[in-house]
Design an enzyme around this catalytic site. Structure first.
Site, PDB file in Angstrom:
ATOM      1  N   ASP A 111     -10.630  -5.165  -1.380  1.00 42.42           N
ATOM      2  CA  ASP A 111      -9.276  -5.658  -1.710  1.00 42.42           C
ATOM      3  C   ASP A 111      -8.527  -4.726  -2.651  1.00 42.42           C
ATOM      4  OD1 ASP A 111      -9.976  -7.936  -0.228  1.00 42.42           O
ATOM      5  OD2 ASP A 111     -10.893  -8.830  -1.999  1.00 42.42           O
ATOM      6  N   HIS A 140      -7.353  -6.690   5.654  1.00 43.34           N
ATOM      7  CA  HIS A 140      -6.386  -5.805   5.005  1.00 43.34           C
ATOM      8  C   HIS A 140      -5.021  -6.447   5.177  1.00 43.34           C
ATOM      9  CE1 HIS A 140      -9.411  -2.746   4.882  1.00 43.34           C
ATOM     10  NE2 HIS A 140      -9.552  -2.777   6.180  1.00 43.34           N
TER      11      HIS A 140
HETATM   12  P1  GDP Z   1      -7.665  -4.019   1.325  1.00 43.36           P
HETATM   13  O1  GDP Z   1      -8.632  -4.920   1.993  1.00 43.36           O
HETATM   14  O2  GDP Z   1      -8.323  -2.994   0.468  1.00 43.36           O
HETATM   15  O3  GDP Z   1      -6.683  -3.438   2.266  1.00 43.36           O
HETATM   16  O4  GDP Z   1      -6.836  -4.911   0.293  1.00 43.36           O
HETATM   17  P2  GDP Z   1      -6.075  -6.305   0.534  1.00 43.36           P
HETATM   18  O5  GDP Z   1      -5.138  -6.173   1.635  1.00 43.36           O
HETATM   19  O6  GDP Z   1      -7.033  -7.417   0.575  1.00 43.36           O
HETATM   20  O7  GDP Z   1      -5.357  -6.478  -0.873  1.00 43.36           O
HETATM   21  C1  GDP Z   1      -4.367  -5.702  -1.305  1.00 43.36           C
HETATM   22  C2  GDP Z   1      -3.139  -6.589  -1.539  1.00 43.36           C
HETATM   23  O8  GDP Z   1      -2.282  -5.913  -2.398  1.00 43.36           O
HETATM   24  C3  GDP Z   1      -2.338  -6.826  -0.288  1.00 43.36           C
HETATM   25  O9  GDP Z   1      -1.718  -8.101  -0.390  1.00 43.36           O
HETATM   26  C4  GDP Z   1      -1.292  -5.720  -0.301  1.00 43.36           C
HETATM   27  O10 GDP Z   1      -0.087  -6.048   0.373  1.00 43.36           O
HETATM   28  C5  GDP Z   1      -1.043  -5.605  -1.755  1.00 43.36           C
HETATM   29  N1  GDP Z   1      -0.712  -4.275  -2.244  1.00 43.36           N
HETATM   30  C6  GDP Z   1      -1.218  -3.063  -1.877  1.00 43.36           C
HETATM   31  N2  GDP Z   1      -0.715  -2.093  -2.671  1.00 43.36           N
HETATM   32  C7  GDP Z   1       0.108  -2.719  -3.555  1.00 43.36           C
HETATM   33  C8  GDP Z   1       0.901  -2.278  -4.655  1.00 43.36           C
HETATM   34  O11 GDP Z   1       0.932  -1.104  -5.008  1.00 43.36           O
HETATM   35  N3  GDP Z   1       1.590  -3.232  -5.336  1.00 43.36           N
HETATM   36  C9  GDP Z   1       1.568  -4.553  -5.006  1.00 43.36           C
HETATM   37  N4  GDP Z   1       2.265  -5.407  -5.734  1.00 43.36           N
HETATM   38  N5  GDP Z   1       0.821  -5.013  -3.995  1.00 43.36           N
HETATM   39  C10 GDP Z   1       0.105  -4.107  -3.276  1.00 43.36           C
END
Ligand code: GDP
Length: 427
Positions: A12, A40
């Site tokens: 995440d 994701h």
């Molecule tokens: P992953 O499994 O590593 O892709 O991560 P997730 O999707 O579970 O969690 C990342 C969350 O953070 C998602 O809701 C993204 O839309 C959000 N996100 C990613 N980068 C950023 C950022 O720089 N700022 C903010 N506010 N949200 C972000």
């Protein structure tokens, strides 16, 4: 060339967003491990999506998306997901599925659930997607590879009988559940064959050719270093390797082709499932960070469960980056911390009175207490900023402090969930 996008921590970290962003300049995106047990979240011009099996490059017309041989392939879930994006106006992705991928069977999901129920309060906090039973069977050589759907029917039926015998011994005697029906299993596999047929190929041969032609390939990891079965917080780990090195195996590309390893690190910590989490916070402090975190709060993309929250952990992240073989760190979700007067960071672990910055094995980790240092906050919204120099001084200090502690270059800073919310920093 091949670039891997992987996580430094518990998952995440925002790998989906970084992969989606880097996919603009890539030709092929490959999922190489894990299954539909994690997700994701991606925000782009089509809307907001939670992907579980499809690679995060599926939103472009110029990319090919590959489900690699290392993936735990849940066939119905894959096609539900394809439908969920095409229903929202995304063009049908160019999808290839490895003929060496193995399939998650309905009984894997049942076994996952039955085992968590049996363990009760000692359960692993599994997403109950069948991942642990699936990989156990793969390595016990009783899994079903996609290629077997194309072999002769009699051999497949004989294998089903052999597998059912083992499964039924456990189902009936350990879990007190009804036995599997061999005919049902055969019909399920034939159903899967019909669904997969247009997409199946030798994806490693496809990738080999593409690399010879100078194409750019992204390997998209699931979860993060600390969930790796060898190098993570065993046994509170996932069942396939989450490391970039495994990308070579799970996609079927030569290891020497992986030229860039982008390790994604979130500006604070979150974790799902059980296991030691040294910089964890609780109560109102955690609730506020959870509510403000990510894009719309820190809740599981697959399960919707509230994530456990904590401050940035330099010890875990330094280790997580090292074990990935990091060339670049993408530091994400930094914008979320703009509300804090002071930002605590975990800079060491106190284990039995001795402070260390080396990440220990699980037995010692259970005893670790965080050594926190507080850095001044920047108290403003940094979304929309495009240049590193335009970030507030305290924000740059936070980034540079973390970079020094973890010892790997932060070359990308994500300051919002969108594809363009990124600040490149040349090192
Ligand atoms: P992953 O499994 O590593 O892709 O991560 P997730 O999707 O579970 O969690 C990342 C969350 O953070 C998602 O809701 C993204 O839309 C959000 N996100 C990613 N980068 C950023 C950022 O720089 N700022 C903010 N506010 N949200 C972000």
């Amino acid at each position: 060339m091949v670039k891997a996008i992987v996580g430094a921590n518990w998952g995440d970290e925002g790998k989906g967003k970084i992969t989606d962003m880097l996919a603009q300049d890539a030709d092929i995106i490959v999922r190489f491990q894990g299954g539909a047990n994690a997700g994701h979240t991606i925000v782009n011009k089509y809307g907001k999506f939670a992907l579980h099996t499809l690679p995060s490059g599926v939103f472009y017309d110029h990319t090919t998306s590959i489900i690699g041989n290392g993936v735990a392939l849940n066939v119905p879930k894959l096609f539900e997901e394809v439908k969920s994006i095409t229903d929202k106006g995304v063009p049908m992705p160019k999808l290839l599925v490895s003929d060496r991928a193995q399939m998650v069977m309905p009984y894997h999901i049942d076994f996952d659930r039955f085992e968590e129920e049996r363990l009760g309060k000692n359960s692993f906090g599994s997403t109950k997607s069948g991942i642990a039973p699936f990989y156990s069977d793969k390595y016990s050589k009783i899994g079903f590879q996609v290629s077997e759907l194309y072999g002769d029917t009699e051999s497949l039926k004989a294998k089903i009988a052999r597998v059912a015998e083992i499964k039924n011994a456990m189902l009936v005697n350990l879990y007190h559940k009804p036995a599997l029906d061999e005919k049902d299993l055969f019909n399920t596999l034939m159903e899967y064959k019909k669904m997969l047929d247009p997409f199946v190929c030798d994806t490693s041969a496809f990738l080999w050719k593409a690399l010879k032609e100078g194409k750019t390939v992204l390997l998209e990891g699931q979860l993060g270093s600390l969930k790796d079965p060898d190098h993570g917080i065993y046994p509170m780990v996932t069942s396939s390797s989450t490391l970039a090195a495994y990308g070579a195996i799970g996609a079927g590309v030569p290891p020497y082709e992986i030229k860039q390893i982008v390790t994604v690190c979130k500006a604070y910590s979150s974790a799902v499932g059980a296991g030691a989490f040294v910089s964890e916070i609780f109560g109102d402090e955690a609730d506020e960070l959870r509510r403000r975190g990510g894009d719309g709060g820190e809740y599981g993309a697959t399960t919707g469960r509230p994530r456990r929250m904590g401050w940035f952990d330099c010890v875990a992240s330094k280790y997580g980056c090292r074990i990935q073989g990091t060339t670049d760190v993408a530091f994400t979700v930094l914008d979320v911390l703009g509300y804090l007067d002071e930002i605590p960071v975990c800079v060491g672990y106190d284990i039995d009175g001795e402070v260390t910055t080396d990440f220990p094995t699980t037995v010692m980790l259970e005893k670790a207490k965080p050594v926190l240092k507080k850095l001044p906050g920047w108290k403003c919204d940094i979304r929309g900023i495009k240049k590193y120099e335009d970030l507030p001084e305290n924000c740059r200090n936070y980034i540079e402090f973390v970079e020094k502690e973890i010892g790997f270059p932060i070359t990308m800073i994500s300051n919002g969930p969108g594809r363009d919310d990124i600040i490149y920093r040349n090192k």
